[in-house]
Write a protein that holds these residues in place. Structure first.
Motif, PDB file in Angstrom:
ATOM      1  N   TYR B  16       0.837  -1.194   0.000  1.00 28.61           N
ATOM      2  CA  TYR B  16       0.000   0.000   0.000  1.00 28.61           C
ATOM      3  C   TYR B  16       0.876   1.250   0.000  1.00 28.61           C
ATOM      4  N   VAL B  21       4.398  -5.057   0.958  1.00 29.29           N
ATOM      5  CA  VAL B  21       4.005  -6.035   1.981  1.00 29.29           C
ATOM      6  C   VAL B  21       4.573  -7.401   1.618  1.00 29.29           C
ATOM      7  N   SER B  41      -1.188 -14.649  10.168  1.00 26.16           N
ATOM      8  CA  SER B  41      -1.938 -13.390  10.153  1.00 26.16           C
ATOM      9  C   SER B  41      -0.988 -12.243   9.851  1.00 26.16           C
ATOM     10  N   GLY B  42      -1.407 -11.356   8.986  1.00 21.16           N
ATOM     11  CA  GLY B  42      -0.580 -10.199   8.659  1.00 21.16           C
ATOM     12  C   GLY B  42       0.531 -10.490   7.674  1.00 21.16           C
ATOM     13  N   SER B  43       0.528 -11.683   7.083  1.00 23.70           N
ATOM     14  CA  SER B  43       1.593 -12.001   6.133  1.00 23.70           C
ATOM     15  C   SER B  43       1.308 -11.426   4.748  1.00 23.70           C
ATOM     16  N   GLY B  44       0.136 -10.855   4.555  1.00 24.30           N
ATOM     17  CA  GLY B  44      -0.155 -10.195   3.283  1.00 24.30           C
ATOM     18  C   GLY B  44      -1.023 -11.010   2.348  1.00 24.30           C
ATOM     19  N   LYS B  45      -1.752 -11.990   2.889  1.00 24.10           N
ATOM     20  CA  LYS B  45      -2.591 -12.827   2.025  1.00 24.10           C
ATOM     21  C   LYS B  45      -3.725 -12.026   1.405  1.00 24.10           C
ATOM     22  N   SER B  46      -4.444 -11.282   2.250  1.00 22.39           N
ATOM     23  CA  SER B  46      -5.561 -10.482   1.718  1.00 22.39           C
ATOM     24  C   SER B  46      -5.040  -9.423   0.768  1.00 22.39           C
ATOM     25  N   THR B  47      -3.886  -8.855   1.110  1.00 19.71           N
ATOM     26  CA  THR B  47      -3.294  -7.838   0.244  1.00 19.71           C
ATOM     27  C   THR B  47      -3.034  -8.412  -1.141  1.00 19.71           C
TER      28      THR B  47
HETATM   29  N1  LIG Z   1      -5.276  -0.526   3.723  1.00 19.39           N
HETATM   30  C1  LIG Z   1      -4.034  -0.742   4.178  1.00 19.39           C
HETATM   31  N2  LIG Z   1      -3.130   0.261   4.183  1.00 19.39           N
HETATM   32  C2  LIG Z   1      -1.874   0.060   4.607  1.00 19.39           C
HETATM   33  N3  LIG Z   1      -1.416  -1.112   5.084  1.00 19.39           N
HETATM   34  C3  LIG Z   1      -2.267  -2.173   5.125  1.00 19.39           C
HETATM   35  C4  LIG Z   1      -3.622  -2.037   4.672  1.00 19.39           C
HETATM   36  N4  LIG Z   1      -4.218  -3.243   4.828  1.00 19.39           N
HETATM   37  C5  LIG Z   1      -3.295  -4.076   5.350  1.00 19.39           C
HETATM   38  N5  LIG Z   1      -2.117  -3.446   5.524  1.00 19.39           N
HETATM   39  C6  LIG Z   1      -0.885  -4.048   6.042  1.00 19.39           C
HETATM   40  O1  LIG Z   1      -0.527  -5.116   5.202  1.00 19.39           O
HETATM   41  C7  LIG Z   1      -0.069  -6.209   5.953  1.00 19.39           C
HETATM   42  C8  LIG Z   1      -0.777  -7.459   5.521  1.00 19.39           C
HETATM   43  O2  LIG Z   1      -2.137  -7.383   5.819  1.00 19.39           O
HETATM   44  P1  LIG Z   1      -3.177  -8.448   5.277  1.00 19.39           P
HETATM   45  O3  LIG Z   1      -2.952  -8.625   3.826  1.00 19.39           O
HETATM   46  O4  LIG Z   1      -4.530  -8.023   5.687  1.00 19.39           O
HETATM   47  O5  LIG Z   1      -2.741  -9.755   6.060  1.00 19.39           O
HETATM   48  P2  LIG Z   1      -3.454 -11.173   6.134  1.00 19.39           P
HETATM   49  O6  LIG Z   1      -4.669 -11.140   5.285  1.00 19.39           O
HETATM   50  O7  LIG Z   1      -2.432 -12.140   5.651  1.00 19.39           O
HETATM   51  O8  LIG Z   1      -3.776 -11.434   7.572  1.00 19.39           O
HETATM   52  C9  LIG Z   1      -0.272  -5.879   7.423  1.00 19.39           C
HETATM   53  O9  LIG Z   1       0.976  -5.619   7.974  1.00 19.39           O
HETATM   54  C10 LIG Z   1      -1.116  -4.627   7.417  1.00 19.39           C
HETATM   55  O10 LIG Z   1      -0.655  -3.763   8.412  1.00 19.39           O
END
Ligand SMILES: Nc1ncnc2c1ncn2[C@@H]1O[C@H](COP(=O)(O)OP(=O)(O)O)[C@@H](O)[C@H]1O
Ligand SMILES: [Mg+2]
Lengths: 268, 276
Positions: B16, B21, B41-47
């Protein structure tokens, strides 16, 4: 030497930066407005949504507008009667109240009231949808979120604002009658004929142009703030939505008054 | 059904506002299979998923569906693709103002000219598939988290997509419900032959459905390959993840940070005693 230069230029540079940022943001909002305007007629399924929004924004605000309009007219009646009586010209009460209400107070106060009632809830609704992925869900389903969420609201605002303004105008003139004539004992026939004589079609049109502009402003600002609530720095989730809502109401009100001044000076 | 395209991630860096990430992703998710993107968690899967769906612009690299680079695709072509994919978001992302039936019917109403009656039939069919046929008139906030996920799945399936994307389909569900959902996904995969990309941190979920696995961690791709290959890997981090062992913690022990109750001047001995 170079330090002098930088201390001199910093405030100017900062002012320039802020001005540019504000202009960029307003330009962005204008594009947002154009997009939602263009998408009002994008599909037949827009019509029922627009009707539902009109019910919420327009019909739902009628009672509030009638109440505010009545009291505004009553206050106008009292104050103007008091001022005019100092010059012995109470007869002009009808003209004074009618012109002020139709040209200024009707469109402006109606718009500000609807901002508080419907505008804030538009921001909150779209903001909550944004932070709970609903806007993204629309996007990946191939449904344009602006067309689905914003366009029907814009259509509803463009229809509702002139009608609400009409209600405000009418009840405001009645309010002036209540205090100026019924309470203070002015002449009823004179009041009514002054209203009829003083209002021209031009005045009514000015009121409607303002109502349309304000409708566009309120809808655009409120929807824009909700739609982009996730882009705020340091504020996320519910806190972000509540701050967006506050900003939307404040910015709408400011822009209403600002554009009111511009429109008045153009049309006068 | 025409063959489902591969999803190719080439030199992809996601993140982002310029902050990466996950960097340097070079992976092909095979078409028509179930690929699982695994990671803590927080590894960037959703990202990563958001970038594959073009909800965000990549920092570097490209995402291709078959031969089409979706970052360069015109709006109209992207619109076509969107009608051929289904997405289940982490919390379902159902529209709160619509009933379940209307939520599921929404893509059909917006994209097709089917009759009201036909839409109703399809919606009832899809909701029956996920076991929610009795909840047609419920609003999303009247349902449990698991039901919302299943409803989101019904909505994602309603256009019979070629590829289904799911973000953590089993998180927050009890093991039985989660296993049911795994079965449902497998069944749909077998029946309709659709490709699936499933984001998960749930090992049981991965073991139940995955053909192909990529593991994210530490800001990069730690592993890619078939499930069998993953099970026999001997990288220490991955082994720990697969065997569900806790990491050796560096910080203070749990007990060390406890505050002596006498310092806090609270006496709860009337209500309970803790090891004293
Ligand atoms: N909208 C956003 N803006 C900035 N950073 C983000 C945003 N969404 C998530 N992040 C960061 O990206 C990283 C990965 O998040 P995310 O993809 O949600 O993880 P996961 O789905 O694997 O649990 C996290 O460190 C989070 O802080
Ligand atoms: Mg996630």
């Amino acid at each position: 030497m170079s330090q002098d230069k930088s201390t001199l230029s910093t405030p100017v540079a900062a002012l320039g930066r802020v001005t540019l940022a504000v202009l960029a943001r307003l330009g962005d909002m204008f594009l947002f407005f154009l997009e939602s305007l263009a998408l009002i007629f994008s599909s037949p399924s827009q019509f029922p949504k627009a009707v539902r929004q009109t019910y919420f924004i327009g019909v739902g605000s009628v009672l509030l507008i009638l109440l505010i309009g009545l009291f505004t007219g009553m206050v106008m009646g009292l104050q103007t009667y008091y001022a005019l009586s100092k010059f012995g010209s109470e007869g002009f009460l009808g003209a004074a109240v009618a012109l002020a209400v139709v040209r200024e107070l009707g469109p402006v106060l109606a718009a500000i009231m609807v901002t508080g009632r419907a505008g804030s809830s538009m921001t909150a609704e779209i903001g909550v949808m944004r932070i709970s992925d609903q806007v993204d869900a629309l996007e990946v389903m191939g449904i344009n979120p602006v067309s689905y969420l914003v366009s029907p609201k814009l259509a509803a605002c463009l229809v509702s604002f002139p009608i609400l303004t009409t209600f405000f105008d009418l009840i405001g003139i009645v309010g002036g009658y209540v205090t100026g004539v019924a309470l203070m004992g002015g002449n009823a026939g004179v009041y009514i004929s002054r209203v009829q004589d003083s209002i021209e079609w031009g005045d009514v049109w000015v009121g409607y142009v303002k109502a349309l502009v304000f409708g566009a402003i309120v809808c655009t600002v409120c929807c824009y703030k909700g739609y982009y609530t996730h882009l705020q720095q340091d504020l996320a989730g519910p806190e972000g939505v509540s701050s967006s809502t506050t900003q939307a109401v404040v910015l709408s009100s400011v822009l209403i008054l600002l554009s009111d001044y511009l429109l008045t000076s153009i049309f006068l | 059904m025409p063959s489902v395209p591969d999803i190719r991630l080439e030199n992809l860096t996601v993140g982002y506002e310029g902050k990466a990430v996950v960097s340097d992703i070079d992976v092909v998710l095979p078409g028509g299979r179930i690929s699982v993107i695994l990671g803590g968690s927080g590894s960037g899967k959703s990202t990563l998923l958001r970038h594959i769906l073009r909800l965000e612009e990549p920092i570097a690299g490209t995402v291709c569906f078959g031969d089409h680079d979706i970052c360069r695709l015109s709006k109209r072509d992207m619109h076509c693709i969107k009608q051929r994919i289904g997405v289940l978001f982490q919390d379902g992302a159902l529209l709160g103002s619509l009933t379940l039936a209307d939520n599921v019917a929404l893509p059909l109403r917006e994209h097709t000219r089917l009759s009201r009656k036909r839409i109703q039939e399809i919606v009832e069919g899809k909701l029956a598939l996920v076991g929610l046929e009795k909840f047609l008139d419920y609003y999303p906030n009247e349902l449990s988290g698991g039901m919302r996920k299943r409803a989101g799945l019904a909505r994602a399936m309603v256009m019979d997509p070629a590829i289904l994307f799911c973000d953590e389909p089993t998180s927050g569900l009890d093991p039985v419900t989660a296993a049911d959902l795994d079965q449902l996904l497998l069944e749909m995969h077998r029946t309709f032959g659709m490709g699936m990309v499933v984001v998960s941190h749930d090992l049981a979920n991965m073991r139940a459905i995955a053909d192909f696995v990529m593991v994210l961690g530490d800001g990069r791709v730690l592993f890619q390959g078939t499930r069998q290959e993953l099970e026999s890997v001997d990288d220490p981090y991955l082994r720990r993840f697969l065997d569900r062992k806790a990491e050796e913690r560096q910080g203070p022990r749990v007990g060390e940070t406890a505050v002596d109750a006498s310092v806090m001047k609270v006496d709860c001995s009337r209500y309970w005693s803790m090891g004293k």
